[in-house]
Design an enzyme around this catalytic site. Structure first.
Site, mmCIF file in Angstrom:
data_model
loop_
_atom_site.group_PDB
_atom_site.id
_atom_site.type_symbol
_atom_site.label_atom_id
_atom_site.label_comp_id
_atom_site.label_asym_id
_atom_site.label_seq_id
_atom_site.Cartn_x
_atom_site.Cartn_y
_atom_site.Cartn_z
ATOM 1 N N SER A 80 -14.907 3.648 -0.254
ATOM 2 C CA SER A 80 -15.621 3.458 -1.519
ATOM 3 C C SER A 80 -15.674 4.769 -2.287
ATOM 4 O O SER A 80 -15.626 5.858 -1.689
ATOM 5 C CB SER A 80 -17.045 2.972 -1.243
ATOM 6 O OG SER A 80 -17.826 2.954 -2.432
ATOM 7 N N TYR A 99 -25.454 4.041 2.429
ATOM 8 C CA TYR A 99 -24.128 3.472 2.195
ATOM 9 C C TYR A 99 -23.128 4.588 1.926
ATOM 10 O O TYR A 99 -22.016 4.589 2.472
ATOM 11 C CB TYR A 99 -24.177 2.502 1.013
ATOM 12 C CG TYR A 99 -22.841 1.856 0.715
ATOM 13 C CD1 TYR A 99 -22.314 0.879 1.554
ATOM 14 C CD2 TYR A 99 -22.098 2.235 -0.408
ATOM 15 C CE1 TYR A 99 -21.085 0.287 1.287
ATOM 16 C CE2 TYR A 99 -20.877 1.642 -0.685
ATOM 17 C CZ TYR A 99 -20.373 0.674 0.168
ATOM 18 O OH TYR A 99 -19.157 0.098 -0.095
#
Length: 243
Positions: free
Chosen positions: A145, A158
């Site tokens: 990501s 995250y």
């Protein structure tokens, strides 16, 4: 065509029940690959396998939880035993949550970090075997990501998991690249998927997000280069996303 480089290849995709994993499986179906679909939702996997069959490829669903190392190892060994090798592994299983309680944090670590390791470790011998097979190269693609490059205050855990995936990928790349096992990471920005539906950052709903198919494009590009070329990183954001 580049897709010809995946003809009859043995491909394993974790997180194939939906989102990026499912989109990638459908993209590979055009190449007549043999695609093992790993995920928790048996019904979704069966439907996807049928669609892959309709497109001329072979998809076989295997229900696993990536946080259970024994379950994953058994699945990988089954695939390796039946096909003799694994040409491509794509780790697309992921978890993101806006919640700030400890359980939510631990779940993200379990899926995004431990789940990735659980998939990669048993697959490595088969990837090495594939590098000596018809393609003369093997590919490991980890879905990371943009959050693994730029930490943000709304979801620091995250980001931490994706920073870990990136570091693992780079260290492993240096370890296996001489054997023609290529390691790459695809780092999406905001993608409209089932997983992200409840975790939008503030103001994100006002913009046009990426689609899962956009990420599948990047994965396909990465694994269809000639064996002399290793694409180790692709970062892809929505045009409007600034960071």
């Amino acid at each position: 065509m580049a897709q010809d480089r995946l003809s009859e290849a043995v491909v394993v995709i974790s997180g194939a029940s939906s989102g990026i994993g499912a989109a990638t499986a459908l993209r590979f179906a055009a190449s007549e690959a043999r695609i093992a679909l790993l995920g928790r939702r048996a019904e979704k996997l069966t439907e996807l396998a049928e669609e892959i069959g309709n497109r001329g490829a072979t998809g076989f669903p295997i229900t696993v939880d990536v946080t259970d190392p024994e379950s994953v190892s058994t699945a990988i060994e089954r695939i390796g035993a039946e096909h003799g090798r694994i040409d491509v592994l794509v780790t697309a299983a992921g978890s993101v949550s806006p919640e700030q309680d400890l359980r939510a944090w631990q779940d993200m670590v379990s899926v995004n970090v431990t789940g990735t390791l659980n998939c990669v470790h048993p697959a490595l011998p088969y990837l090495h075997a594939a590098a000596d097979g018809p393609r003369e190269v093997a590919d490991l693609v980890l879905i990371s990501s943009v959050a693994g490059r730029v930490a943000r205050p709304h979801n620091p855990v995250y980001s931490a998991t994706k920073f870990a995936v990136n570091a693992f990928a780079e260290g492993l790349r240096q370890q296996v690249t001489a054997n023609y096992v290529r390691v790459g990471i695809v780092e999406p920005g905001l993608v409209a998927t089932e997983m992200t539906a409840n975790s939008w950052p503030p103001g994100a709903e006002e913009h046009e997000w990426l689609r899962a198919e956009d990420i599948a494009d990047a994965v396909e590009y990465m694994v269809t280069r000639g064996r002399h070329a290793a694409v180790n990183e692709i970062m892809i954001r929505p045009t409007e996303q600034t960071r």
